[in-house]
Write an enzyme that holds these catalytic residues in place. Sequence first.
Site, PDB file in Angstrom:
ATOM      1  N   HIS A  76      22.182 -63.156   3.946  1.00 23.38           N
ATOM      2  CA  HIS A  76      22.848 -62.942   5.397  1.00 23.38           C
ATOM      3  C   HIS A  76      22.967 -61.563   5.841  1.00 23.38           C
ATOM      4  CE1 HIS A  76      26.731 -62.405   3.257  1.00 23.38           C
ATOM      5  NE2 HIS A  76      26.955 -61.960   4.415  1.00 23.38           N
ATOM      6  N   ASP A 121      22.036 -67.700  -0.370  1.00 21.03           N
ATOM      7  CA  ASP A 121      22.103 -66.276   0.092  1.00 21.03           C
ATOM      8  C   ASP A 121      22.001 -65.289  -0.877  1.00 21.03           C
ATOM      9  OD1 ASP A 121      23.274 -64.546   2.074  1.00 21.03           O
ATOM     10  OD2 ASP A 121      25.288 -65.168   1.614  1.00 21.03           O
ATOM     11  N   GLN A 208      34.897 -58.610   4.234  1.00 25.84           N
ATOM     12  CA  GLN A 208      33.913 -58.065   5.073  1.00 25.84           C
ATOM     13  C   GLN A 208      33.258 -56.617   4.692  1.00 25.84           C
ATOM     14  OE1 GLN A 208      36.714 -59.531   6.082  1.00 25.84           O
ATOM     15  NE2 GLN A 208      36.599 -60.427   8.038  1.00 25.84           N
ATOM     16  N   GLY A 209      32.011 -56.578   4.685  1.00 25.09           N
ATOM     17  CA  GLY A 209      31.203 -55.322   4.253  1.00 25.09           C
ATOM     18  C   GLY A 209      31.092 -55.322   2.813  1.00 25.09           C
ATOM     19  N   ASP A 210      31.627 -56.153   2.046  1.00 26.31           N
ATOM     20  CA  ASP A 210      31.172 -56.072   0.713  1.00 26.31           C
ATOM     21  C   ASP A 210      30.084 -57.249   0.185  1.00 26.31           C
ATOM     22  OD1 ASP A 210      33.360 -54.539  -0.585  1.00 26.31           O
ATOM     23  OD2 ASP A 210      34.881 -56.332  -0.213  1.00 26.31           O
ATOM     24  N   SER A 211      29.894 -58.044   1.240  1.00 24.41           N
ATOM     25  CA  SER A 211      28.714 -59.079   0.943  1.00 24.41           C
ATOM     26  C   SER A 211      27.432 -58.276   0.472  1.00 24.41           C
ATOM     27  CB  SER A 211      28.207 -59.407   2.464  1.00 24.41           C
ATOM     28  OG  SER A 211      29.182 -60.549   2.871  1.00 24.41           O
TER      29      SER A 211
HETATM   30  N1  ARG Z   1      30.267 -62.212   4.364  1.00 26.54           N
HETATM   31  C1  ARG Z   1      31.113 -61.010   3.896  1.00 26.54           C
HETATM   32  C2  ARG Z   1      30.358 -59.667   4.380  1.00 26.54           C
HETATM   33  O1  ARG Z   1      29.491 -59.933   5.205  1.00 26.54           O
HETATM   34  C3  ARG Z   1      31.750 -61.046   2.773  1.00 26.54           C
HETATM   35  C4  ARG Z   1      32.961 -62.195   2.755  1.00 26.54           C
HETATM   36  C5  ARG Z   1      33.537 -62.331   1.302  1.00 26.54           C
HETATM   37  N2  ARG Z   1      34.964 -62.783   1.817  1.00 26.54           N
HETATM   38  C6  ARG Z   1      35.824 -63.244   0.800  1.00 26.54           C
HETATM   39  N3  ARG Z   1      36.887 -63.829   1.100  1.00 26.54           N
HETATM   40  N4  ARG Z   1      35.309 -63.069  -0.553  1.00 26.54           N
HETATM   41  O2  ARG Z   1      30.750 -58.875   4.003  1.00 26.54           O
END
Ligand code: ARG
Length: 264
Positions: A76, A121, A208-211
């Site tokens: 993603h 993913d 967000q941003g750790d993805s």
């Molecule tokens: N999808 C998120 C990103 O783009 C990461 C989300 C992780 N969320 C969580 N609650 N662990 O960075």
Amino acid sequence: MVRWRTLTGLLAAALAAVTAASVTVAAPAAADGGTMTPYVVGGTRAAQGEFPFMVRLSMGCGGALYSPRLVLTAAHCVGATGANTSITATLGVVDLQSSSRITVRSNYVYRAPGYNGNGKDWALIRLATPVTGLSTLKIANTTAYDNGTFTVAGWGAAREGGPQQRYLLKATVPFVDDTTCNSYYRGQIIPAEEICAGYASGGVDTCQGDSGGPMFRRDATNAWIQVGIVSWGNGCARPNYPGVYTQVSYFASAIASAAASLGG
Ligand code: ARG
């Protein structure tokens, strides 16, 4: 339930804004508005060199160095498979502004075949120049390590809705079994493909941003081994909503084949 992958564009914009302005790192006590939780939703600063395989990607995601030329991240975080010179990887530093940082451009993206926004993913990014002198992170190819306590790290938000971070943050989170995770998420987990981690009480999580960044632990030889890829969650660090990670062991042979096809 929120699938944050739709926010990748926003994240990239937010990161650009953060990078453009001079970055200030909130004091621990203020990082979440004044409660006792410091930094990455329950995390602390990583030491320089502690996780040498950590990669920051310019679209606002994390990744892990799989080989000198390949970064393993989340599907993603990237576009379709094909030549791609638009991504800059930053490596070798906890401080993204450090003058010792290594930056390398991508030249190819390989997104998991069949990826449609639900499961699968994972993706590989090939770097234009190999990065030597940094250790890589091996991936789990059995389920033997899909349990226990995991380490997560990233430059993502330190609280839900918060800004991206200049300094790498780390935290540890316990494994949550599929049945429990699916009861929290009302059946939205894909048990074979996803692995959950977090405390029932919340407080510690990726965000967000750790993805795309790795979730990892020690193997039998005390080496770091990657068991997950940061994928999604409902908010960040909320009670009864663990983080959801791509289960690396399930995709290990597909990742290894793809890596070989990209030149290793
Ligand atoms: N999808 C998120 C990103 O783009 C990461 C989300 C992780 N969320 C969580 N609650 N662990 O960075």
